[in-house]
Design a protein around this motif. Structure first.
Motif, mmCIF file in Angstrom:
data_model
loop_
_atom_site.group_PDB
_atom_site.id
_atom_site.type_symbol
_atom_site.label_atom_id
_atom_site.label_comp_id
_atom_site.label_asym_id
_atom_site.label_seq_id
_atom_site.Cartn_x
_atom_site.Cartn_y
_atom_site.Cartn_z
ATOM 1 N N ARG A 175 0.859 -1.196 0.000
ATOM 2 C CA ARG A 175 0.000 0.000 0.000
ATOM 3 C C ARG A 175 0.888 1.236 0.000
ATOM 4 N NH1 ARG A 175 -3.339 -3.282 -0.452
ATOM 5 N NH2 ARG A 175 -5.377 -3.543 0.525
ATOM 6 N N SER A 190 -0.270 -4.814 4.416
ATOM 7 C CA SER A 190 -1.534 -4.699 3.698
ATOM 8 C C SER A 190 -2.178 -6.078 3.564
ATOM 9 C CB SER A 190 -1.298 -4.108 2.307
ATOM 10 O OG SER A 190 -1.021 -5.118 1.363
ATOM 11 N N GLY A 226 -4.266 4.481 -3.717
ATOM 12 C CA GLY A 226 -3.525 3.308 -3.268
ATOM 13 C C GLY A 226 -3.113 3.375 -1.808
ATOM 14 N N HIS A 227 -3.396 4.499 -1.136
ATOM 15 C CA HIS A 227 -3.205 4.555 0.323
ATOM 16 C C HIS A 227 -4.222 3.650 1.031
ATOM 17 C CE1 HIS A 227 -0.838 8.194 -0.561
ATOM 18 N NE2 HIS A 227 -0.325 8.054 0.643
ATOM 19 N N SER A 228 -5.420 3.552 0.447
ATOM 20 C CA SER A 228 -6.472 2.752 1.092
ATOM 21 C C SER A 228 -6.981 1.619 0.209
ATOM 22 C CB SER A 228 -7.657 3.658 1.469
ATOM 23 O OG SER A 228 -8.120 4.353 0.322
#
Length: 463
Positions: free
Chosen positions: A85, A106, A147-149
């Motif tokens: 992530r 992740s 793409g952080h979450s």
């Protein structure tokens, strides 16, 4: 009767089969990677025919899904950043804003099984790509910063009446088209080897082992700190314009050879490439179809890999972004008053001038003043942007169903004047172009004599 709706049957996460010491690390991002934070994921996929002998066997799709998941897990052991992530670390004093990849912390890559009650012909028969194709991909409208979450990689396997579509959404911060197709080809290679082996646990040696050691200019020490306090300062969510048509045009190897011979003859040279000749035709034809004033500036951009242009060169297996947009610019009048060879020569010179010095100068300027690409601002209204590449080995990826019938893409990174190139299914130097244009411009292009004369008759359903 409306279009049938896609049904999601199941969803799970897939982690690397074996972790290694590298997969525990934080992966620092290069300027090429960070610049991609505000554009969409890469969305490409392959359409396969269900094997006739297995069409009515209930366990065909279950076996396929299990084998895809297992081989994906083995593949992620080689391409471990894809199971991570994005993370951002901020400090106030001194001010610092750093985006990187946490390769370990992740759930892994997402894997979706869906069904849709349509046929291969429903997808390939219409002149335009039907909008339903967008539903074959996860991460619809997502930008890379998400793409952080969200997972950095998401695979969606959509079962059709007589086919299977394997769609892949990969975060563009993690890699470019070269990286994407190396992952996809390696996954296919591992799938094939696994299906022929009794021992499902052994590590399949892959043809092109990815190199994860990211490259930074000499004067740059990672991690790169950005001059921002909040992501709202550099993110933009651009919607794909309404009335945008998407259509594939096929060019046979013979047709492209004629274009190349014509361009070189008119320029009195032998150095213009097939792709430069085809791009010149596209640039001139779309510009003519747009009916814009003769003094209007027009640009043709080619997405070029820097790997072979660096000194020393970076290997093809370098995993990450390594892209540069090469520009040729003129006025509409000049482009259309001159011949194909003139336009092709302009593109040839622009490509030839892209070298290590130009790339390093660009990176130096970027480090002084970081730029995050945004669709709405990055492309002028009369630009033609040539993306993807006919050199990518798209049809080399098979998953026990033979050679794919077609390659298709999702919603991502589409705008008026975006042209994506694919190898033709029959190979031999043939090329398919996915052209995105406003409806009225596409209609004019379809009536353009020079352009349509070069387009080859092609029936995608004959396979």
């Amino acid at each position: 009767m409306g279009t049938p709706a896609l049904r999601r049957i199941s969803e799970c996460f897939v982690k690397p089969h074996r972790s290694n010491h590298l997969s525990d690390q934080i992966c620092n991002l290069t300027p090429w990677d960070i610049a991609m934070l505000s554009v969409h994921y890469i969305q490409k996929g392959l359409l396969f025919k269900k094997p006739a002998t297995l069409l009515h066997e209930n366990d065909f799709i279950q076996n396929l899904l299990e084998n895809l998941k297992h081989s994906l897990s083995l593949t992620l052991s080689h391409f471990y950043p894809l199971s991570g992530r994005l993370v951002t670390h901020k400090t106030q004093n001194p001010p610092s804003y750093i985006v990187s990849v946490d390769c370990n912390n992740s759930d892994g890559a997402r894997f979706i099984h869906a069904t849709l009650d349509i046929t291969i012909a429903d997808i390939l028969s219409p002149l335009d790509v039907p909008p339903i194709v967008q539903s074959f991909f996860d991460h619809h409208k997502a930008i890379n910063h998400d793409g952080h979450s969200m997972p950095l990689l998401s695979i969606q396997v959509t079962e059709l009446v007589d086919g299977v579509f394997i769609g892949c959404s990969m975060n563009h911060v993690i890699g470019d088209g070269t990286s994407y197709w190396n992952f996809f080809n390696s996954w296919s290679q591992i799938f094939q080897a696994q299906s022929q082996s009794e021992n499902r646990e052994y590590d399949v040696p892959i043809a092109r082992q990815p190199i994860h050691n990211r490259w930074f200019p000499n004067n740059c020490r990672p991690p790169i700190s950005l001059p921002f306090k909040h992501h709202d300062e550099f993110l933009e969510r651009s919607e794909k314009p309404l009335h945008l048509r998407e259509r594939f045009f096929h060019f046979s190897a013979e047709s492209i050879a004629k274009l190349k011979a014509k361009a070189n003859s008119e320029s009195n040279t032998t150095t213009i490439s097939s792709f430069q000749s085809l791009s010149a035709l596209v640039w001139r034809s779309i510009t003519r179809a747009r009916s814009i004033p003769s003094d209007q500036k027009t640009t043709c951009r080619l997405a070029a890999s820097n790997r072979s242009r660096m000194e020393p060169p970076l290997p093809e297996e370098y995993f990450g972004n390594c892209l540069h947009a090469v520009n040729a610019e003129t006025t509409t009048g000049e482009l259309l008053e001159n011949d194909l060879g003139w336009a092709a020569w302009k593109l040839h010179v622009a490509v030839k001038n892209l070298d290590d010095r130009v790339v390093l100068q660009y990176l130096g300027e970027w480090l002084d003043s970081p730029v995050i690409y945004q669709m709405g601002r990055f492309f002028e209204p009369y630009c033609v942007m040539m993306g993807s590449s006919p050199r990518f080995n798209m049809y080399g990826s098979e998953f026990g169903m033979g050679k794919a019938v077609a390659a298709r893409s999702g919603y991502a990174n589409k705008f008026d004047g975006k042209v994506s190139s694919y190898p033709g299914r029959e190979g031999g130097g043939s090329i398919d172009l996915e052209v995105c244009l406003f409806s009225h411009t596409m209609s004019a292009l379809e009536s353009d004599r020079e352009f349509m004369h070069a387009v080859s008759e092609f029936n995608p359903l004959r396979f």
